[in-house]
Design a protein around this motif. Structure first.
Motif, mmCIF file in Angstrom:
data_model
loop_
_atom_site.group_PDB
_atom_site.id
_atom_site.type_symbol
_atom_site.label_atom_id
_atom_site.label_comp_id
_atom_site.label_asym_id
_atom_site.label_seq_id
_atom_site.Cartn_x
_atom_site.Cartn_y
_atom_site.Cartn_z
ATOM 1 N N ILE A 5 8.635 8.228 -8.566
ATOM 2 C CA ILE A 5 8.680 7.101 -7.640
ATOM 3 C C ILE A 5 9.090 5.857 -8.413
ATOM 4 C CG2 ILE A 5 7.356 5.733 -5.991
ATOM 5 C CD1 ILE A 5 5.457 8.244 -5.870
ATOM 6 N N PHE A 6 10.182 5.238 -7.964
ATOM 7 C CA PHE A 6 10.712 4.034 -8.593
ATOM 8 C C PHE A 6 10.646 2.879 -7.610
ATOM 9 C CE2 PHE A 6 12.767 7.423 -10.969
ATOM 10 C CZ PHE A 6 12.745 6.951 -12.269
ATOM 11 N N LEU A 7 10.395 1.680 -8.129
ATOM 12 C CA LEU A 7 10.466 0.461 -7.332
ATOM 13 C C LEU A 7 11.746 -0.258 -7.689
ATOM 14 C CD1 LEU A 7 6.855 -1.006 -7.597
ATOM 15 C CD2 LEU A 7 7.876 0.211 -5.681
ATOM 16 N N LEU A 8 12.512 -0.627 -6.691
ATOM 17 C CA LEU A 8 13.725 -1.414 -6.885
ATOM 18 C C LEU A 8 13.439 -2.812 -6.344
ATOM 19 C CD1 LEU A 8 16.433 1.157 -5.782
ATOM 20 C CD2 LEU A 8 15.691 0.606 -8.080
ATOM 21 N N ILE A 49 11.693 -0.269 -11.746
ATOM 22 C CA ILE A 49 10.431 0.000 -12.432
ATOM 23 C C ILE A 49 9.927 1.372 -12.000
ATOM 24 C CG2 ILE A 49 8.044 -0.774 -12.727
ATOM 25 C CD1 ILE A 49 9.011 -3.565 -11.923
ATOM 26 N N LEU A 50 9.439 2.162 -12.967
ATOM 27 C CA LEU A 50 8.824 3.445 -12.640
ATOM 28 C C LEU A 50 7.414 3.175 -12.142
ATOM 29 C CD1 LEU A 50 8.803 6.573 -12.702
ATOM 30 C CD2 LEU A 50 7.872 6.388 -15.002
ATOM 31 N N LYS A 51 7.126 3.610 -10.925
ATOM 32 C CA LYS A 51 5.801 3.392 -10.341
ATOM 33 C C LYS A 51 4.862 4.544 -10.698
ATOM 34 C CE LYS A 51 3.457 2.557 -5.979
ATOM 35 N NZ LYS A 51 3.639 2.437 -4.526
ATOM 36 N N GLY A 52 5.381 5.764 -10.655
ATOM 37 C CA GLY A 52 4.518 6.901 -10.964
ATOM 38 C C GLY A 52 5.200 8.226 -10.735
ATOM 39 N N VAL A 53 4.437 9.293 -11.013
ATOM 40 C CA VAL A 53 4.943 10.658 -10.860
ATOM 41 C C VAL A 53 3.944 11.413 -9.994
ATOM 42 C CG1 VAL A 53 5.555 12.795 -12.059
ATOM 43 C CG2 VAL A 53 5.959 10.583 -13.156
ATOM 44 N N ARG A 54 4.471 12.162 -9.049
ATOM 45 C CA ARG A 54 3.628 13.003 -8.201
ATOM 46 C C ARG A 54 4.065 14.437 -8.404
ATOM 47 N NH1 ARG A 54 3.310 11.685 -1.952
ATOM 48 N NH2 ARG A 54 4.569 13.531 -1.612
ATOM 49 N N TYR A 55 3.117 15.300 -8.710
ATOM 50 C CA TYR A 55 3.432 16.696 -8.955
ATOM 51 C C TYR A 55 3.411 17.470 -7.645
ATOM 52 C CZ TYR A 55 2.692 15.409 -13.766
ATOM 53 O OH TYR A 55 2.795 14.794 -14.985
ATOM 54 N N THR A 56 4.475 18.236 -7.399
ATOM 55 C CA THR A 56 4.589 19.023 -6.175
ATOM 56 C C THR A 56 4.721 20.493 -6.513
ATOM 57 O OG1 THR A 56 6.998 18.777 -6.165
ATOM 58 C CG2 THR A 56 5.732 17.105 -4.972
ATOM 59 N N ASP A 57 4.615 21.306 -5.503
ATOM 60 C CA ASP A 57 4.752 22.763 -5.694
ATOM 61 C C ASP A 57 6.188 23.167 -5.645
ATOM 62 O OD1 ASP A 57 2.066 23.036 -5.936
ATOM 63 O OD2 ASP A 57 1.743 23.527 -3.828
#
Length: 57
Positions: A5-8, A49-57
């Motif tokens: 997830i990135f914020l622009l 800016i990198l907001k975070g990472v979400r792990y998916t299946d």
């Protein structure tokens, strides 16, 4: 797969984009290309800016 997830940050608003990728470099390249297209269309400065990472299946 992971969802990066990135914020622009544009002068008018802040946009959040989600990119599915197997690694950080792949996600960064895709987000950078997306940012480049916005800059070319609007001629405005856009910070990313990198907001975070979400792990998916």
């Amino acid at each position: 797969m992971k969802e990066y997830i990135f914020l622009l940050e544009e002068p008018v608003r802040t946009r959040e984009i989600k990119i599915l990728a197997s690694g950080m470099m792949d996600a960064f390249k895709k987000a950078k290309e997306f940012r480049k297209n916005i800059v070319q269309d609007t001629k405005l400065t856009v910070n990313m800016i990198l907001k975070g990472v979400r792990y998916t299946d």
